[in-house]
Enzyme design. Structure first.
Site, short mmCIF file in Angstrom:
data_model
loop_
_atom_site.label_atom_id
_atom_site.label_comp_id
_atom_site.label_asym_id
_atom_site.label_seq_id
_atom_site.Cartn_x
_atom_site.Cartn_y
_atom_site.Cartn_z
CE LYS A 179 -3.73 -2.33 2.60
NZ LYS A 179 -4.70 -2.22 3.77
CE1 TYR A 202 -8.93 -3.36 0.46
CE2 TYR A 202 -8.15 -1.44 -0.59
CZ TYR A 202 -8.10 -2.46 0.09
OH TYR A 202 -6.69 -2.63 0.90
NE ARG A 249 -5.74 -12.72 4.93
CZ ARG A 249 -6.78 -11.47 5.07
NH1 ARG A 249 -6.64 -10.48 4.15
NH2 ARG A 249 -7.23 -11.13 6.12
NE ARG A 262 -2.10 -5.94 7.17
CZ ARG A 262 -3.25 -6.45 7.03
NH1 ARG A 262 -3.82 -7.52 7.61
NH2 ARG A 262 -3.73 -6.07 5.86
CG ASN A 295 -3.47 -2.67 7.22
OD1 ASN A 295 -3.39 -2.18 5.94
ND2 ASN A 295 -4.50 -3.44 7.52
CG HIS A 337 -5.15 -6.54 -0.28
ND1 HIS A 337 -6.31 -6.36 0.01
CD2 HIS A 337 -5.23 -7.15 -1.36
CE1 HIS A 337 -7.14 -7.34 -0.50
NE2 HIS A 337 -6.48 -7.74 -1.27
CD GLU A 342 -8.61 -9.39 -3.45
OE1 GLU A 342 -9.45 -9.06 -2.58
OE2 GLU A 342 -7.55 -9.58 -3.43
#
Ligand code: UDP
Ligand code: MG
Length: 151
Positions: free
Chosen positions: A11, A51, A87, A104, A114, A117, A128
Site C-alpha cells: 500500500k 474493495y 495472510r 503488520r 497496515n 493487502h 482481485e
C-alpha cells in the site's frame, strides 16, 4: 499439493516508507514465487472495485482515499497454499492484534496504515488478480518451482 496464486499490494504507506523490499524479501524467504509485479497509482474507480466488499462500511471512503493517495506495488505470488500462507505472513488486519514476527506487527501501528493487502480466499484472489493484471503479465516460474520446491 495446492499451488495457488494470490494478490498482494504494498500500500502507499509501504512504498512511501521504503518497505517494499522488506515485503518482497519476506515473500521470497517463505519461498513464494513472484509471477507478476507492477508499480502503479490506483484511480478511484479501480480502488472501489478492488474493495467493493467494503463499500457499505464506515471506513470505505477513507480506505479508497488512502489507497489512491500514492504509488502502490501490486504483485502476484505463487506457491503451495499461498493465499492462506501470505495472510499468515501479513498478520491480523489491526497491527495491535497481529502476532509479533508478522509484517503488520513488525512495521505498522494502525489498522488504517497496515502496509499490505493480501487476498483472503480463492475467489477473491481470482477476482482481485484480474483487476490488476492481464493474462500476459504473468510469467512462468514452473522451472523454479520444480527445482526448489517440488520433488
Ligand atoms: N480497515 C480500516 N478500518 C477498519 C477495518 C479495515 O481502515 O475498521 C482497512 C484496513 O486497512 C484493511 C482494509 O480496510 O486492511 C480492508 O479490510 P479487511 O477487513 O479486508 O482487512 P484485510 O483483509 O486487509 O486484513
Ligand atoms: Mg480483506
Amino acid at each position: 499439493m495446492t499451488i495457488e496464486r494470490t494478490l498482494i499490494l504494498a500500500k502507499p504507506d509501504a512504498v512511501s516508507r521504503g518497505l517494499v523490499g522488506e515485503l518482497i524479501a519476506r515473500l521470497e524467504q517463505r519461498g513464494y514465487l513472484i509471477v507478476a509485479m507492477r508499480l502503479m497509482q490506483l484511480d478511484g474507480e479501480r480502488a472501489r472495485t478492488h474493495y467493493v466488499e467494503h463499500k457499505d462500511k464506515p471506513f470505505f471512503a477513507g480506505l479508497v482515499n488512502f489507497i489512491t493517495s500514492g504509488p502502490i506495488v501490486a504483485l502476484c505470488a505463487e506457491g503451495e497454499n499461498a493465499i492462506e500462507g501470505v495472510r499468515q505472513l501479513m498478520g491480523a488486519t489491526d497491527p495491535l492484534s497481529a502476532a509479533p514476527g508478522t509484517i503488520r506487527a513488525d512495521f505498522a501501528q494502525s489498522i488504517g496504515r497496515n502496509l499490505v493487502h493480501g487476498s483472503d480466499s480463492k475467489m477473491s484472489a481470482e477476482r482481485e488478480l484480474a483487476i490488476f493484471f492481464s493474462e500476459n503479465d504473468f510469467v512462468s516460474r514452473r522451472h523454479d518451482m520444480e527445482r526448489w520446491f517440488r520433488e
